[in-house]
Enzyme design. Sequence first.
Site, PDB file in Angstrom:
ATOM      1  N   LYS A  67      48.295  -3.963 -25.291  1.00  0.00           N
ATOM      2  CA  LYS A  67      46.999  -4.593 -25.606  1.00  0.00           C
ATOM      3  C   LYS A  67      47.007  -5.142 -27.037  1.00  0.00           C
ATOM      4  O   LYS A  67      47.885  -4.772 -27.840  1.00  0.00           O
ATOM      5  CB  LYS A  67      45.876  -3.570 -25.431  1.00  0.00           C
ATOM      6  CG  LYS A  67      45.983  -2.357 -26.354  1.00  0.00           C
ATOM      7  CD  LYS A  67      45.054  -1.225 -25.918  1.00  0.00           C
ATOM      8  CE  LYS A  67      45.160  -0.040 -26.865  1.00  0.00           C
ATOM      9  NZ  LYS A  67      44.418   1.134 -26.342  1.00  0.00           N
ATOM     10  N   TYR A 111      41.145  -9.786 -59.899  1.00  0.00           N
ATOM     11  CA  TYR A 111      39.676  -9.803 -59.740  1.00  0.00           C
ATOM     12  C   TYR A 111      39.034  -8.550 -60.297  1.00  0.00           C
ATOM     13  O   TYR A 111      39.562  -7.443 -60.135  1.00  0.00           O
ATOM     14  CB  TYR A 111      39.309  -9.900 -58.256  1.00  0.00           C
ATOM     15  CG  TYR A 111      39.340 -11.293 -57.697  1.00  0.00           C
ATOM     16  CD1 TYR A 111      38.557 -12.309 -58.250  1.00  0.00           C
ATOM     17  CD2 TYR A 111      40.121 -11.589 -56.591  1.00  0.00           C
ATOM     18  CE1 TYR A 111      38.574 -13.589 -57.723  1.00  0.00           C
ATOM     19  CE2 TYR A 111      40.141 -12.859 -56.046  1.00  0.00           C
ATOM     20  CZ  TYR A 111      39.372 -13.859 -56.620  1.00  0.00           C
ATOM     21  OH  TYR A 111      39.380 -15.112 -56.086  1.00  0.00           O
TER      22      TYR A 111
HETATM   23  C1  LIG Z   1      45.213   2.229 -26.296  1.00  0.00           C
HETATM   24  C2  LIG Z   1      45.290   3.165 -25.152  1.00  0.00           C
HETATM   25  C3  LIG Z   1      46.502   3.782 -24.829  1.00  0.00           C
HETATM   26  C4  LIG Z   1      47.714   3.726 -25.734  1.00  0.00           C
HETATM   27  O1  LIG Z   1      47.426   4.529 -26.854  1.00  0.00           O
HETATM   28  P1  LIG Z   1      48.508   4.857 -28.000  1.00  0.00           P
HETATM   29  O2  LIG Z   1      47.861   5.920 -28.803  1.00  0.00           O
HETATM   30  O3  LIG Z   1      48.688   3.594 -28.754  1.00  0.00           O
HETATM   31  O4  LIG Z   1      49.749   5.291 -27.321  1.00  0.00           O
HETATM   32  C5  LIG Z   1      46.571   4.512 -23.659  1.00  0.00           C
HETATM   33  N1  LIG Z   1      45.478   4.676 -22.878  1.00  0.00           N
HETATM   34  C6  LIG Z   1      44.283   4.131 -23.177  1.00  0.00           C
HETATM   35  C7  LIG Z   1      43.117   4.363 -22.295  1.00  0.00           C
HETATM   36  C8  LIG Z   1      44.140   3.358 -24.340  1.00  0.00           C
HETATM   37  O5  LIG Z   1      42.952   2.840 -24.647  1.00  0.00           O
END
Ligand SMILES: *Cc1c(COP(=O)(O)O)cnc(C)c1O
Length: 373
Positions: free
Chosen positions: A41, A260
């Site tokens: 994702k 800054y």
């Molecule tokens: C993002 C997510 C994962 C992966 O999580 P990581 O901690 O990056 O391994 C797995 N299951 C769900 C439901 C998620 O939202």
Amino acid sequence: MTSEAASRAGAVLEIDLGAIVANWRTLAGMTAPAQCAAVVKADAYGLGARPVAQALADAGCPLFFVATLDEGIALRRQLGTQPEIAILNGPHPGTAGEFAAHQLVPVLNEPGQVAEWTALGKSLRDNAPAAILQVDTGMARLGLTAREFAAVIEAPPPIVWRAVMSHLACSDNPGHELNKHQLACFTAAAARFPEVAASLSASCGIFLGRQYHFDLVRPGAALFGVNPCPGRAHPLRPVVRLQAKILQVRQIDTHQPVGYGAAHVMAAAGRIATVAVGYADGWLRSFSRRGCGFIAGMRVPLIGRVSMDLASFGVSAVPEAVAYPGAPIELLGPAYGVDDAAADAGTIGYEILTALGSRYHRVYRESALSPPK
Ligand SMILES: *Cc1c(COP(=O)(O)O)cnc(C)c1O
């Protein structure tokens, strides 16, 4: 930094696809015979879903998770019809047909999504295509409540379940009592679907032990070199190296302010190198006065505030022969990984990765940046 694009960019981001594949194999080996998916994702946590998912698919990864329908459609185009692609957020009202059209498996997170998928099945005059059911076991984010789950058990909708899943809230903290509570709730829920694959763990959950693995694991961050067991050693390889180019080196007098807000005042005369990376590139403003970089293996402190397009480092202690306009300062790499950077910026490795900007010149490598630790 040889190509023309690399010479124009303010920084070069190297992404080691070989290390990502090696990390996936390590996790798959730890969790076998459970199936090991890959969570890609948010553009594979900022590293590029297309090349990352392609490398993992070529290595045999059978199942990918993304968050949104659009991410899923793009990944389906990229990967062809073979690997399964599941969508964590499930369908927004009115979009179920698009999931089916692109062969995407929705995670159904609440009763409206279950109803939406049931209606789709009826409109197709068949059972709906397979879906994943998410139950909430204590995080109160997505997933059916215990009562909603009981309703599904009492009156099963005509849905083929690809898996039943839940998500852990505190898996980065092995001693947290919520882990055991969620494990017990999920074990009970999964028992109601004896023929269906069960999935509880993401990266950190995998390291809680075998009883958390069930039939399917869903790592994301660990694939990309984020430490899944904070504060302890882990078997994963670093994946990214970020090298910013020095634009200018200045000799600064004692008591002269830098950057800054005049937030830094030189305690002694010295040299400052300014690089072409700032918070618009995801080099978070919270690194101000706390971050560091490396020149030729030597640590150089970030000085003053991070600007939108620039950040400055104190280079008085390194030879002029290595700190000159065009020379690289390493902002991420084996010596200073995403978790080290996250600690300095007051965040987590996940945010360091997903913030990585679009102005970097990206180089995808097949071989390992460094041998496994
Ligand atoms: C993002 C997510 C994962 C992966 O999580 P990581 O901690 O990056 O391994 C797995 N299951 C769900 C439901 C998620 O939202």
